[in-house]
Each structure stands twice: as C-alpha cells, then as structure tokens.
Design an enzyme around this catalytic site. Structure first.
Site, short mmCIF file in Angstrom:
data_model
loop_
_atom_site.label_atom_id
_atom_site.label_comp_id
_atom_site.label_asym_id
_atom_site.label_seq_id
_atom_site.Cartn_x
_atom_site.Cartn_y
_atom_site.Cartn_z
N GLU A 295 0.82 -1.22 0.00
CA GLU A 295 0.00 0.00 0.00
C GLU A 295 0.85 1.26 0.00
OE1 GLU A 295 -1.43 -0.64 3.88
OE2 GLU A 295 -2.69 -2.34 3.37
N ARG A 298 3.16 7.85 -0.48
CA ARG A 298 4.16 8.89 -0.70
C ARG A 298 5.09 8.58 -1.87
NH1 ARG A 298 6.10 12.13 3.47
NH2 ARG A 298 5.33 10.57 4.92
N ARG A 333 3.15 20.17 6.04
CA ARG A 333 4.21 19.29 6.50
C ARG A 333 5.35 20.00 7.24
NH1 ARG A 333 7.12 16.72 3.59
NH2 ARG A 333 7.26 14.83 4.82
N TYR A 337 5.58 18.42 10.82
CA TYR A 337 6.64 17.42 11.00
C TYR A 337 8.04 18.02 10.92
CZ TYR A 337 2.86 14.44 9.03
OH TYR A 337 1.68 13.81 8.72
N CYS A 365 -1.25 33.84 10.46
CA CYS A 365 -0.86 34.43 11.74
C CYS A 365 -0.45 33.36 12.75
CB CYS A 365 -2.00 35.28 12.26
SG CYS A 365 -2.43 36.56 11.08
N GLU A 366 0.61 32.66 12.45
CA GLU A 366 1.18 31.64 13.33
C GLU A 366 2.68 31.63 13.09
OE1 GLU A 366 -0.48 29.42 15.33
OE2 GLU A 366 -2.53 29.84 14.65
C1 PLP Z 1 -0.56 5.85 5.43
C2 PLP Z 1 -0.63 4.40 5.18
C3 PLP Z 1 -0.02 3.86 4.05
C4 PLP Z 1 0.78 4.67 3.07
O1 PLP Z 1 1.94 5.19 3.65
P1 PLP Z 1 3.06 5.90 2.74
O2 PLP Z 1 4.11 6.28 3.69
O3 PLP Z 1 2.41 7.08 2.09
O4 PLP Z 1 3.50 4.89 1.73
C5 PLP Z 1 -0.18 2.50 3.83
N1 PLP Z 1 -0.87 1.71 4.69
C6 PLP Z 1 -1.46 2.21 5.80
C7 PLP Z 1 -2.20 1.31 6.71
C8 PLP Z 1 -1.36 3.57 6.08
O5 PLP Z 1 -1.93 4.06 7.19
#
Ligand code: PLP
Length: 439
Positions: A295, A298, A333, A337, A365-366
């Site tokens: 999955e 990014r 971001r 982060y 304004c931060e």
């Molecule tokens: C956010 C997430 C991803 C994707 O993460 P990336 O760092 O964008 O690849 C995949 N699986 C689950 C369960 C997530 O919460």
C-alpha cells in the site's frame, strides 16, 4: 532543519534540480515540470496552485511494479489514497492496474468514484465506525484490515446483520523501529496501531469462529518515509514467521499485506530503492505461498507534486523573510513534522543569481507558518514565483482553509500539456455550508 531524522548539509539549488529528472530549467521559460513551463500554469491559473506530473506518477508506479517483476514476485499494489486523494490521481493509478487502500468511507467513495472496483479496495485504520463498516460491506469491499479484538467483533456483527462475510486481515504490530519521524512511526508496541504479535494466534482463531468474518491473513504497516530496507526486513521476517505459526495452528492464511512507507528524497538523501525493497520482499517471502499486497502512497505521488507560489514581498527585518502567497494551511508538512521541502525560483536568471539565507514564510498568523529557515535563496521581487518541491503526497490532502484562505486550484501536467483538475475555491464557497441562526 532536518527532515524526519535526516541531517545532511542542505543541497543547493543546482543539486535539487539535478536530482529531479521531472524538472528542468529552461533559459527563457524558466522551471518546467515534465517539459511544461510552470510560468504558463501560473499565468493561466494564478498562485498558489498545486501542480502534479502524471508522467512522473506513472513512471514511479511502473518502476515499483517492474522491480517486483524482476524478482519474480507477483505483487498487488493498492495505492494509499490518503497521500493524495484527487480523483484524477486515483483514476491514473486505477488505469495502471492499482487497487486502493483507504482509511475512511470518504476515501472509499472517492476510490469508487474514480473507477476502482469495491473488490479492489482495502480498508485500513484504527477506528472505523459502524456506519462506515456497514457502507463498505454493503458495497462489497474486498478486504478490511482489522486493528483490534474489539474491531473484529464489530466487523462480524455488522457483516452478520447484512448477511455477508467480511475478508479480514489482522494488522500485526511487529514492534520494529522504522527509524522515521515520531509522528509517522506506527510499528512500535507503544503506538496505537495494530495487534501485538502474541495476541494474533488466539485472535485469528476467534475471528475464524465468528459468523461475519473470514480471516484471510496478516497485514503490517510500520511507518512512513522509511529510507532503509532493514526495518522492513525485520518486520516482514516477523510477519512470515506469523504466517507459518498460524498454519501450524491449523489456520488458513492467504494474504500477506506489506503496507507502505517507502521513503523519498526530500533533501539529497536517496529515496528507498524499489529494487532493494523488492529483493528484501522476495528473500523474506520466498516459498511462503501467500498473495502479496502492498500500500504505497508517498513513494508514488510525493516527487510528482509541486506547490507553485508567488512572493508577496521580501521583508528585511534584521534577517530576510520571503513572504509567499502559499502558507501552512496549504502545505502543512513543515509546520507539522518539521519537514524539509526544496524551494526553487521559477525564473532562470534568479535560479543562477547569488543566494543568501532567508526564512520562507506564509501570511498565516502563526509562527509555525514557516516553510524554510535560513534557506539559501536569491533576492526575489514581489510577484516572483517559487516552486515548493515534492509536495505531491500529504500536501493538498492535509490543507485547510485556516485564516479564511480559499483552497488553491490544482493542475495536472500530462503529455506536454496541462489541465485544471480542481477549480480554485471561490470566497463564497468558504461559508457555503454555514447557516446564520434564525435564517
Ligand atoms: C498511510 C498508510 C499507508 C501509506 O503510507 P506511505 O508512507 O504514504 O506509503 C499504507 N498503509 C497504511 C495502513 C497507512 O496508514
């Protein structure tokens, strides 16, 4: 300012450009994405504007897919919708053959709207409401990744009520340190995510006995922006071990879902190599006899996106500030982060001009509305355009309208041309859903 634990010296503007094949600096037209001048996009659609390169996203998908092909490993890729949920982008990955990984019913509906079949969707996340589960199951969702004993009972109850059986994978927390930023690490025992390894066996058996669920396998996702294969190897070895232990206990295990988290280069750190990742997956899962899924989010969209902004003014107040028309509400971001994003002037002459340190900020304004601190950049006049790089993942999806700032337009670059894929929000749309008392 280091990005997620990376603390090398900052790359200069030439280095940033050289490391990104999707970008080039044209003497007349300035900075181009996939051959399209960003100036042409800003002239037509204004700034701030999100710009996404379709060719870059396709190329990254193909690189990942081919890395597994080269290892002889069949891999089912489910694009993590939360990284960038634009319909055009979901549709692009659908056309490449990807399914979707979603974390809410809203993301599920987006994936469906973009043409992805319900059966090709995996539903992840630590808290899915009954209403969400009911909608997903009624629509025939392919798989639900469960994160707790309580959730498995809940899924079974909802499914049984609907007269269906849910395919459920158990999210194992492998207690592995992914070496990434604390806000995006998910695979440690102390995190809210997943089920401890020692609880998987009894829970899997419990799930197998419930009327509304069919346990199909194990899933893991140890964090995001991971730059080394080692945490993956450790986690996947534990996952493979679990698959064998479950089978020894008489359970049927069909699926091993490897999650996402593949990191990209924001400064000049090398991103995770798809071939190195695929090699680890092959080594660890060789002969396991499972259907492999992953999955990524990014990795696929991050480098393909730019937040194109204009300088409102350059303020000299002891130090130099470049105040942009984009802000933390657009790209969160850096504030959230401490993420580092490359910033390039769009104009070729400015790109080559002498650089000196400046803080790059937005108008919100931060104090946290700071894109970069002491960044070496040339003098830039009001109206000069800059590109905030690698903003294709966790960019627009995290944006808000804080300070009543309408959401920017978005443009897709493809095949040497570009088209609008999101209209700029009109001011009236900011309060369109609001009701004055008594009205
Ligand atoms: C956010 C997430 C991803 C994707 O993460 P990336 O760092 O964008 O690849 C995949 N699986 C689950 C369960 C997530 O919460």
């Amino acid at each position: 300012m280091a990005d997620m634990g990376f603390a090398g010296p900052e790359p200069d503007l030439q280095d940033l450009l050289a490391a990104r094949p999707q970008l080039e600096m044209h003497a007349q037209d300035g900075l181009c994405l996939e051959g399209v001048p960003l100036n042409a996009i800003a002239d037509q659609h204004g700034t701030p504007v999100w710009v996404y390169g379709a060719g870059t996203m396709r190329a990254r998908f193909v690189a990942l897919r081919d890395a597994f092909k080269a290892e002889g490993v069949p891999m089912h890729i489910h694009y993590a919708v939360k990284a960038n949920d634009h319909l055009a982008i979901l549709n692009l990955f659908h056309e490449q053959g990807a399914g979707a990984d979603v974390v809410s019913i809203g993301e599920f509906l987006r994936a469906r709207k973009a043409g992805i079949a319900a059966a090709d969707v995996v539903y992840s996340g630590v808290g899915k409401s009954e209403a969400e589960l009911e909608a997903a199951l009624a629509a025939g969702i392919g798989q639900i990744n469960a994160e707790s004993a309580e959730e498995i009972e809940m899924i079974s109850a909802v499914a049984a009520r609907l007269g269906v059986v849910a395919n459920v994978a158990l999210r194992m927390n492998p207690d592995v340190d992914a070496g990434t930023h604390a806000k995006i690490t998910t695979g440690l025992a102390e995190n809210k995510f997943g089920i401890a390894a020692e609880d998987i066996l009894p829970l899997y058996a419990r799930a197998a006995a419930l009327p509304g669920v069919r346990p199909v396998g194990i899933t893991m996702h140890i964090g995001s922006q991971i730059l080394s294969t080692e945490p993956y190897r450790l986690a996947y070895e534990k996952g493979a071990e679990m698959v064998r232990a479950l089978r020894d206990a008489g359970q049927s295990v069909e699926v091993l879902d490897l999650g996402g988290g593949l990191g990209i280069g924001y400064q000049d750190e090398p991103g995770l190599s798809p071939s190195a990742f695929a090699a680890v997956v092959r080594q660890v899962t060789d002969g396991l006899g499972v259907r492999l899924m992953m999955e990524p989010g990014r990795y696929l969209t991050g480098p393909a996106g730019i937040l194109l902004a204009s300088v409102i003014l350059q303020k000299q107040a002891g130090k130099r500030f470049l105040v942009l028309d984009a802000a933390m509400n657009d790209l969160m971001r850096p504030a959230m982060y401490e993420a580092w994003h490359g910033i390039l002037p769009v104009d070729a002459a400015s790109f080559r001009a002498a650089a000196s340190p400046a803080d790059v900020v937005g108008p919100v304004c931060e104090s946290a509305d700071l894109f970069a601190k002491d960044r070496a950049l040339p003098a830039l006049k009001p109206g000069a355009r800059v590109a905030l790089l690698d903003a294709g993942a966790y960019g627009a999806v995290m944006s808000s309208a804080y300070n009543a700032r309408p959401r920017p337009a978005a443009v897709l670059v493809d095949n040497g041309g570009f088209q609008l894929i999101t209209r700029r929000q009109a001011p009236e749309e900011l309060w369109a859903g609001e009701i004055l008392p008594g009205a």
